[in-house]
Write a protein that holds these residues in place. Sequence first.
Motif, PDB file in Angstrom:
ATOM      1  N   ASN A  42      19.947  46.738  30.845  1.00 46.95           N
ATOM      2  CA  ASN A  42      20.914  45.683  30.481  1.00 46.95           C
ATOM      3  C   ASN A  42      22.249  46.264  30.022  1.00 46.95           C
ATOM      4  N   LYS A  43      22.651  47.365  30.646  1.00 48.54           N
ATOM      5  CA  LYS A  43      23.881  48.066  30.264  1.00 48.54           C
ATOM      6  C   LYS A  43      24.719  48.314  31.510  1.00 48.54           C
ATOM      7  N   SER A  44      26.045  48.103  31.393  1.00 44.13           N
ATOM      8  CA  SER A  44      26.907  48.232  32.569  1.00 44.13           C
ATOM      9  C   SER A  44      28.293  48.748  32.199  1.00 44.13           C
ATOM     10  N   SER A  45      28.908  49.369  33.187  1.00 47.34           N
ATOM     11  CA  SER A  45      30.317  49.746  33.057  1.00 47.34           C
ATOM     12  C   SER A  45      31.188  48.511  33.266  1.00 47.34           C
ATOM     13  N   LEU A  46      32.397  48.591  32.806  1.00 43.14           N
ATOM     14  CA  LEU A  46      33.354  47.505  32.993  1.00 43.14           C
ATOM     15  C   LEU A  46      33.621  47.280  34.479  1.00 43.14           C
ATOM     16  N   LEU A  47      33.729  48.344  35.246  1.00 44.81           N
ATOM     17  CA  LEU A  47      34.027  48.232  36.673  1.00 44.81           C
ATOM     18  C   LEU A  47      32.908  47.493  37.426  1.00 44.81           C
ATOM     19  N   LYS A  48      31.657  47.742  37.074  1.00 44.71           N
ATOM     20  CA  LYS A  48      30.540  47.043  37.719  1.00 44.71           C
ATOM     21  C   LYS A  48      30.577  45.558  37.375  1.00 44.71           C
ATOM     22  N   LEU A  49      30.862  45.235  36.123  1.00 42.34           N
ATOM     23  CA  LEU A  49      30.978  43.825  35.734  1.00 42.34           C
ATOM     24  C   LEU A  49      32.067  43.128  36.534  1.00 42.34           C
ATOM     25  N   HIS A  50      33.193  43.813  36.716  1.00 42.43           N
ATOM     26  CA  HIS A  50      34.285  43.226  37.496  1.00 42.43           C
ATOM     27  C   HIS A  50      33.890  43.062  38.970  1.00 42.43           C
ATOM     28  N   LEU A  51      33.209  44.055  39.539  1.00 42.27           N
ATOM     29  CA  LEU A  51      32.783  43.956  40.941  1.00 42.27           C
ATOM     30  C   LEU A  51      31.873  42.746  41.138  1.00 42.27           C
ATOM     31  N   TRP A  54      33.633  39.423  40.627  1.00 41.29           N
ATOM     32  CA  TRP A  54      34.466  39.173  41.807  1.00 41.29           C
ATOM     33  C   TRP A  54      33.595  38.684  42.962  1.00 41.29           C
ATOM     34  N   ALA A  55      32.435  39.303  43.149  1.00 38.02           N
ATOM     35  CA  ALA A  55      31.538  38.906  44.234  1.00 38.02           C
ATOM     36  C   ALA A  55      31.082  37.460  44.058  1.00 38.02           C
ATOM     37  N   LEU A  56      30.866  37.049  42.821  1.00 36.96           N
ATOM     38  CA  LEU A  56      30.383  35.690  42.562  1.00 36.96           C
ATOM     39  C   LEU A  56      31.458  34.626  42.751  1.00 36.96           C
ATOM     40  N   LYS A  57      32.697  35.035  42.919  1.00 36.27           N
ATOM     41  CA  LYS A  57      33.799  34.073  43.071  1.00 36.27           C
ATOM     42  C   LYS A  57      33.678  33.236  44.339  1.00 36.27           C
ATOM     43  N   ASP A  58      33.299  33.877  45.450  1.00 36.37           N
ATOM     44  CA  ASP A  58      33.160  33.110  46.695  1.00 36.37           C
ATOM     45  C   ASP A  58      32.247  33.832  47.685  1.00 36.37           C
ATOM     46  N   ASP A  59      31.874  33.114  48.721  1.00 34.76           N
ATOM     47  CA  ASP A  59      30.921  33.645  49.702  1.00 34.76           C
ATOM     48  C   ASP A  59      31.460  34.861  50.447  1.00 34.76           C
ATOM     49  N   LYS A  60      32.750  34.884  50.722  1.00 33.39           N
ATOM     50  CA  LYS A  60      33.356  36.018  51.430  1.00 33.39           C
ATOM     51  C   LYS A  60      33.169  37.299  50.613  1.00 33.39           C
ATOM     52  N   ILE A  77      35.055  49.151  51.251  1.00 34.42           N
ATOM     53  CA  ILE A  77      35.269  47.850  50.630  1.00 34.42           C
ATOM     54  C   ILE A  77      36.659  47.882  50.018  1.00 34.42           C
ATOM     55  N   ALA A  78      37.355  46.786  50.207  1.00 33.81           N
ATOM     56  CA  ALA A  78      38.705  46.693  49.641  1.00 33.81           C
ATOM     57  C   ALA A  78      38.612  46.694  48.128  1.00 33.81           C
ATOM     58  N   VAL A  79      39.723  46.880  47.501  1.00 36.22           N
ATOM     59  CA  VAL A  79      39.789  46.820  46.051  1.00 36.22           C
ATOM     60  C   VAL A  79      39.372  45.427  45.614  1.00 36.22           C
ATOM     61  N   TRP A  80      38.428  45.354  44.692  1.00 37.42           N
ATOM     62  CA  TRP A  80      38.005  44.041  44.209  1.00 37.42           C
ATOM     63  C   TRP A  80      38.839  43.644  43.000  1.00 37.42           C
ATOM     64  N   GLY A  81      38.793  42.369  42.682  1.00 41.75           N
ATOM     65  CA  GLY A  81      39.635  41.825  41.622  1.00 41.75           C
ATOM     66  C   GLY A  81      39.231  42.276  40.233  1.00 41.75           C
ATOM     67  N   ILE A  82      40.221  42.556  39.437  1.00 45.60           N
ATOM     68  CA  ILE A  82      40.031  42.840  38.013  1.00 45.60           C
ATOM     69  C   ILE A  82      40.630  41.645  37.284  1.00 45.60           C
ATOM     70  N   GLU A  83      39.776  40.867  36.639  1.00 44.98           N
ATOM     71  CA  GLU A  83      40.197  39.594  36.071  1.00 44.98           C
ATOM     72  C   GLU A  83      40.421  39.633  34.566  1.00 44.98           C
ATOM     73  N   PRO A  84      41.559  39.185  34.127  1.00 44.27           N
ATOM     74  CA  PRO A  84      41.775  39.055  32.684  1.00 44.27           C
ATOM     75  C   PRO A  84      40.787  38.083  32.036  1.00 44.27           C
ATOM     76  N   ALA A  85      40.350  37.056  32.770  1.00 47.83           N
ATOM     77  CA  ALA A  85      39.394  36.082  32.220  1.00 47.83           C
ATOM     78  C   ALA A  85      38.065  36.759  31.868  1.00 47.83           C
ATOM     79  N   LEU A  86      37.643  37.717  32.690  1.00 50.07           N
ATOM     80  CA  LEU A  86      36.411  38.450  32.400  1.00 50.07           C
ATOM     81  C   LEU A  86      36.614  39.327  31.165  1.00 50.07           C
ATOM     82  N   ASN A  87      37.764  39.971  31.085  1.00 50.22           N
ATOM     83  CA  ASN A  87      38.043  40.813  29.913  1.00 50.22           C
ATOM     84  C   ASN A  87      38.043  39.991  28.629  1.00 50.22           C
TER      85      ASN A  87
END
Length: 159
Positions: A42-51, A54-60, A77-87
């Motif tokens: 149950n432990k993760s890096s910030l980058l994995k949480l963002h990935l 981002w994946a959960l945002k839409d089907d694409k 894989i293209a650069v995935w989104g880093i969201e301020p809302a997640l932070n």
Amino acid sequence: MKDFEIKDLKFSKKPISIPVDYRPMYKIAQIVMILSTTCIGNKSSLLKLHLLSWALKDDKNKDEVLELIKNNYDTDIAVWGIEPALNRALLFCVSENICIIENGKYLLTKKGEEFFKLIVTAEIFKEEFEFLKFVGKKKITDNRIESISNKWSLFNVKN
């Protein structure tokens, strides 16, 4: 489960509706689901949480991550989104002791585990759970994410 409380978070009604992706409680639930379902210990890096957020945002985005897994990480894989809302949601999680930061990674606490049980019991986020269960705890490791992000360059960014 009655002891589960979030004491210090207060939200006020706004004159316009806020998209679900930017609602703090949605993001907090998403973080708890990601940590519980896809992270060893149950432990993760910030980058994995963002990935995964981002994946959960839409089907694409989900499809891109699934292709990456199916092709044994040989696909770019293209650069995935880093969201301020997640932070922001992570700040709430830490301040409410839903997770803690340990050695630079986010770790779910007992309170976070209780919240996860509530989410599961409520039978919500079925589509998100289906995706996260497929990803599981061993398919996308922090080391894999770090190696993918090390390949990023300005040439991969599209307008």
